[in-house]
Design a protein around this motif. Structure first.
Motif, PDB file in Angstrom:
ATOM      1  N   ASP A  68     -40.569   0.246 -21.096  1.00  0.00           N
ATOM      2  CA  ASP A  68     -40.269   0.822 -22.401  1.00  0.00           C
ATOM      3  C   ASP A  68     -39.561  -0.175 -23.308  1.00  0.00           C
ATOM      4  O   ASP A  68     -39.051  -1.215 -22.872  1.00  0.00           O
ATOM      5  CB  ASP A  68     -39.390   2.068 -22.247  1.00  0.00           C
ATOM      6  N   VAL A  69     -39.506   0.165 -24.588  1.00  0.00           N
ATOM      7  CA  VAL A  69     -38.710  -0.591 -25.558  1.00  0.00           C
ATOM      8  C   VAL A  69     -37.776   0.369 -26.272  1.00  0.00           C
ATOM      9  O   VAL A  69     -38.182   1.449 -26.701  1.00  0.00           O
ATOM     10  CB  VAL A  69     -39.606  -1.358 -26.561  1.00  0.00           C
ATOM     11  N   LEU A  70     -36.516  -0.017 -26.339  1.00  0.00           N
ATOM     12  CA  LEU A  70     -35.487   0.778 -27.005  1.00  0.00           C
ATOM     13  C   LEU A  70     -35.263   0.186 -28.393  1.00  0.00           C
ATOM     14  O   LEU A  70     -34.945  -1.001 -28.535  1.00  0.00           O
ATOM     15  CB  LEU A  70     -34.190   0.729 -26.183  1.00  0.00           C
ATOM     16  N   VAL A  71     -35.416   1.008 -29.428  1.00  0.00           N
ATOM     17  CA  VAL A  71     -35.271   0.545 -30.807  1.00  0.00           C
ATOM     18  C   VAL A  71     -33.927   1.017 -31.347  1.00  0.00           C
ATOM     19  O   VAL A  71     -33.650   2.221 -31.377  1.00  0.00           O
ATOM     20  CB  VAL A  71     -36.422   1.064 -31.697  1.00  0.00           C
ATOM     21  N   ILE A  72     -33.090   0.075 -31.757  1.00  0.00           N
ATOM     22  CA  ILE A  72     -31.733   0.382 -32.214  1.00  0.00           C
ATOM     23  C   ILE A  72     -31.570  -0.007 -33.683  1.00  0.00           C
ATOM     24  O   ILE A  72     -32.209  -0.937 -34.172  1.00  0.00           O
ATOM     25  CB  ILE A  72     -30.670  -0.348 -31.363  1.00  0.00           C
ATOM     26  N   ASN A  73     -30.704   0.717 -34.387  1.00  0.00           N
ATOM     27  CA  ASN A  73     -30.365   0.404 -35.778  1.00  0.00           C
ATOM     28  C   ASN A  73     -29.041  -0.351 -35.784  1.00  0.00           C
ATOM     29  O   ASN A  73     -27.997   0.216 -35.485  1.00  0.00           O
ATOM     30  CB  ASN A  73     -30.255   1.691 -36.600  1.00  0.00           C
ATOM     31  N   ASN A  74     -29.098  -1.647 -36.128  1.00  0.00           N
ATOM     32  CA  ASN A  74     -27.883  -2.462 -36.058  1.00  0.00           C
ATOM     33  C   ASN A  74     -27.113  -2.538 -37.373  1.00  0.00           C
ATOM     34  O   ASN A  74     -26.297  -3.434 -37.576  1.00  0.00           O
ATOM     35  CB  ASN A  74     -28.195  -3.874 -35.539  1.00  0.00           C
ATOM     36  N   VAL A 216     -36.069  -3.241 -19.468  1.00  0.00           N
ATOM     37  CA  VAL A 216     -36.263  -2.577 -20.766  1.00  0.00           C
ATOM     38  C   VAL A 216     -36.043  -3.585 -21.890  1.00  0.00           C
ATOM     39  O   VAL A 216     -35.074  -4.351 -21.871  1.00  0.00           O
ATOM     40  CB  VAL A 216     -35.295  -1.384 -20.921  1.00  0.00           C
ATOM     41  N   ALA A 217     -36.926  -3.597 -22.878  1.00  0.00           N
ATOM     42  CA  ALA A 217     -36.744  -4.439 -24.061  1.00  0.00           C
ATOM     43  C   ALA A 217     -35.905  -3.681 -25.087  1.00  0.00           C
ATOM     44  O   ALA A 217     -36.012  -2.462 -25.224  1.00  0.00           O
ATOM     45  CB  ALA A 217     -38.098  -4.811 -24.655  1.00  0.00           C
ATOM     46  N   ILE A 218     -35.071  -4.410 -25.809  1.00  0.00           N
ATOM     47  CA  ILE A 218     -34.253  -3.807 -26.859  1.00  0.00           C
ATOM     48  C   ILE A 218     -34.592  -4.503 -28.169  1.00  0.00           C
ATOM     49  O   ILE A 218     -34.433  -5.723 -28.302  1.00  0.00           O
ATOM     50  CB  ILE A 218     -32.754  -3.917 -26.537  1.00  0.00           C
ATOM     51  N   ALA A 219     -35.082  -3.727 -29.133  1.00  0.00           N
ATOM     52  CA  ALA A 219     -35.556  -4.272 -30.408  1.00  0.00           C
ATOM     53  C   ALA A 219     -34.696  -3.746 -31.547  1.00  0.00           C
ATOM     54  O   ALA A 219     -34.731  -2.546 -31.849  1.00  0.00           O
ATOM     55  CB  ALA A 219     -37.015  -3.900 -30.624  1.00  0.00           C
ATOM     56  N   PRO A 220     -33.922  -4.602 -32.205  1.00  0.00           N
ATOM     57  CA  PRO A 220     -33.111  -4.144 -33.340  1.00  0.00           C
ATOM     58  C   PRO A 220     -33.916  -4.053 -34.630  1.00  0.00           C
ATOM     59  O   PRO A 220     -34.757  -4.906 -34.929  1.00  0.00           O
ATOM     60  CB  PRO A 220     -32.033  -5.231 -33.445  1.00  0.00           C
ATOM     61  N   ALA A 252     -39.643  -9.629 -37.758  1.00  0.00           N
ATOM     62  CA  ALA A 252     -40.938  -9.937 -37.150  1.00  0.00           C
ATOM     63  C   ALA A 252     -40.856  -9.911 -35.624  1.00  0.00           C
ATOM     64  O   ALA A 252     -41.770  -9.422 -34.946  1.00  0.00           O
ATOM     65  CB  ALA A 252     -41.423 -11.298 -37.645  1.00  0.00           C
ATOM     66  N   GLU A 253     -39.765 -10.427 -35.080  1.00  0.00           N
ATOM     67  CA  GLU A 253     -39.625 -10.463 -33.615  1.00  0.00           C
ATOM     68  C   GLU A 253     -39.578  -9.057 -33.032  1.00  0.00           C
ATOM     69  O   GLU A 253     -40.199  -8.780 -31.999  1.00  0.00           O
ATOM     70  CB  GLU A 253     -38.357 -11.231 -33.238  1.00  0.00           C
ATOM     71  N   SER A 254     -38.854  -8.151 -33.701  1.00  0.00           N
ATOM     72  CA  SER A 254     -38.775  -6.776 -33.210  1.00  0.00           C
ATOM     73  C   SER A 254     -40.123  -6.082 -33.301  1.00  0.00           C
ATOM     74  O   SER A 254     -40.533  -5.364 -32.375  1.00  0.00           O
ATOM     75  CB  SER A 254     -37.723  -5.990 -34.008  1.00  0.00           C
ATOM     76  N   ALA A 255     -40.840  -6.281 -34.418  1.00  0.00           N
ATOM     77  CA  ALA A 255     -42.169  -5.677 -34.566  1.00  0.00           C
ATOM     78  C   ALA A 255     -43.095  -6.153 -33.456  1.00  0.00           C
ATOM     79  O   ALA A 255     -43.854  -5.366 -32.869  1.00  0.00           O
ATOM     80  CB  ALA A 255     -42.745  -6.020 -35.931  1.00  0.00           C
ATOM     81  N   GLN A 256     -43.028  -7.441 -33.145  1.00  0.00           N
ATOM     82  CA  GLN A 256     -43.884  -7.992 -32.093  1.00  0.00           C
ATOM     83  C   GLN A 256     -43.557  -7.383 -30.737  1.00  0.00           C
ATOM     84  O   GLN A 256     -44.461  -6.992 -29.981  1.00  0.00           O
ATOM     85  CB  GLN A 256     -43.722  -9.508 -32.038  1.00  0.00           C
ATOM     86  N   ILE A 258     -42.111  -4.484 -30.081  1.00  0.00           N
ATOM     87  CA  ILE A 258     -42.492  -3.073 -30.064  1.00  0.00           C
ATOM     88  C   ILE A 258     -43.993  -2.925 -29.857  1.00  0.00           C
ATOM     89  O   ILE A 258     -44.455  -2.142 -29.012  1.00  0.00           O
ATOM     90  CB  ILE A 258     -42.050  -2.391 -31.372  1.00  0.00           C
ATOM     91  N   ASN A 259     -44.772  -3.681 -30.604  1.00  0.00           N
ATOM     92  CA  ASN A 259     -46.229  -3.565 -30.512  1.00  0.00           C
ATOM     93  C   ASN A 259     -46.746  -4.032 -29.156  1.00  0.00           C
ATOM     94  O   ASN A 259     -47.660  -3.418 -28.590  1.00  0.00           O
ATOM     95  CB  ASN A 259     -46.884  -4.378 -31.638  1.00  0.00           C
ATOM     96  N   GLU A 260     -46.157  -5.088 -28.625  1.00  0.00           N
ATOM     97  CA  GLU A 260     -46.603  -5.589 -27.316  1.00  0.00           C
ATOM     98  C   GLU A 260     -46.273  -4.592 -26.206  1.00  0.00           C
ATOM     99  O   GLU A 260     -47.103  -4.342 -25.317  1.00  0.00           O
ATOM    100  CB  GLU A 260     -45.940  -6.937 -27.030  1.00  0.00           C
ATOM    101  N   ARG A 261     -45.080  -4.041 -26.236  1.00  0.00           N
ATOM    102  CA  ARG A 261     -44.695  -3.074 -25.203  1.00  0.00           C
ATOM    103  C   ARG A 261     -45.596  -1.832 -25.253  1.00  0.00           C
ATOM    104  O   ARG A 261     -46.035  -1.333 -24.221  1.00  0.00           O
ATOM    105  CB  ARG A 261     -43.224  -2.678 -25.386  1.00  0.00           C
TER     106      ARG A 261
END
Length: 360
Positions: A68-74, A216-220, A252-256, A258-261
């Motif tokens: 999974d990828v966890l998306v956080i608001n920083n 787990v990936a963490i994407a801000p 861009a790194e977070s979008a990548q 999220i999309n890859e996961r």
């Protein structure tokens, strides 16, 4: 900052604002955070099995999978509440809540008393450390205020706010906050929010590291929380409500990530409604998330078709709020309202410093 505004195509609905009302005893409104962030209670809602489990937040490790990828608001909360007075009139007190930066030193603000803040009105804060002038009347009685300060001594307005500003706690929190860091997530980075993305308050550095260690990936991402998130719904028909826009950014790194996961079968798990609104604003119809900086006025309510979000971590929200409507859209209104009834019966703690739920 982009001029692009993103607002969803509104689904047809006959739901009324009153359909999202529930009775909440006042004693269940959390007045202070738990001593340990991750010891709040966690209600787990399974949409497929229609089940409810009662856990603690640290148990979330059992529900987030390695793929999974966890998306956080920083976004970081600024000490956005200022108390001062009219220039030359110390007896004429004035209160400001900085909502959103519109230009270098110009902010949209909520002013009390509003009648006093006419065009050209000047005000003083921090014994002259900061002055402001009303330069425009904005929507809903807000004001655009241009601030002035000693730029040689203070690099930017944020440095002054940290000296004389107060954390903008919601009005339902009546107790004084001893440690202002407890109204920040441990991963807060980019200053600009007028309120905390509260679902993230439950995470500790240790819990985040345990998730990373599990794969787990963490994407801000970032959405500066303003009145758009918390403005009450005054209209009877929810489709008549209009959201204020808020600025967001998806790197861009977070979008990548999220999309890859997601392409590999992992779930996109959003921490909070702000992260959810950010991804839904930044994704196309196929659910691909795009890097962008933009403004969003997205209003999500039952009938909305989610494109990019598979699971949601969120606090318990105010009755008849847009946040409760979003959560009801992610599951369904009947089951969400039933879960809130159970939370009241089980004496969960509500709102910003309260307990949490995971909807998967």
């Amino acid at each position: 900052m982009s001029d692009k505004f993103i607002i969803n195509d509104r689904p047809e609905t006959n739901l009324r604002t009153a359909d999202f009302y529930y009775h909440l005893p006042e004693e269940l409104i959390a007045q202070h955070p738990m001593e340990k962030r991750d010891h709040s209670r966690l209600m787990v809602l399974d949409r497929e099995g229609k089940t409810i489990e009662h856990k603690h937040f640290f148990d979330i490790l059992d529900y987030i999978r390695p793929e999974d990828v966890l998306v956080i608001n920083n976004s970081k909360v600024i000490p956005a509440r200022l108390y001062g007075h009219a220039e030359g009139r110390p007896e004429a007190g004035i209160e400001l809540l900085l909502l959103r930066q519109r230009a270098a030193d110009t902010w949209e603000c909520l002013v009390k008393p509003g009648k006093r803040a006419r065009l050209g009105h000047r005000m003083v804060f921090g014994e002259g450390m900061l002055t402001g002038e009303v330069v425009e009347l904005a929507e809903e009685g807000n004001r655009l205020i241009r601030f002035d300060f000693d730029r040689e001594k203070y690099e930017n307005i944020y440095n002054i706010l940290h000296e004389i500003g107060l954390m903008p706690l919601p009005p339902y929190i009546t107790e004084r906050l001893a440690d202002r860091d407890r109204y920040q997530t441990v991963y807060a980075k980019t200053e600009g929010s007028a309120a905390a993305p509260t679902a993230g308050l439950h995470f500790t550095p240790e819990l985040l590291q345990a998730l990373r260690d599990n794969g787990v990936a963490i994407a801000p991402v970032m959405l500066h929380v303003g009145l758009g998130t918390f403005r009450p719904v005054k209209e009877d028909a929810i489709t008549d409500h209009v959201m204020h826009t808020e600025f967001f950014s998806v790197p861009a790194e977070s979008a990548q990530i999220i999309n890859e996961r997601r392409a590999k079968g992992g779930r996109v798990i959003c921490v909070g409604t702000t992260s959810c609104r950010t991804l839904e604003s930044a994704s196309d119809e196929q659910g691909t998330v795009h890097a962008m900086d933009a403004d969003t006025g997205i209003f999500i309510y039952p009938g909305y078709k989610f494109k990019a979000v598979d699971a949601l971590i969120t606090n318990f929200h105010l009755p008849e709020s847009t946040l409760l409507m979003l959560v009801s859209a992610f599951y369904d209104r009947e089951n969400v309202m039933k879960a809130y009834e159970v939370a009241v019966e089980e004496k969960y703690r509500f709102f910003s410093f309260g307990d949490c739920m995971l909807i998967q």
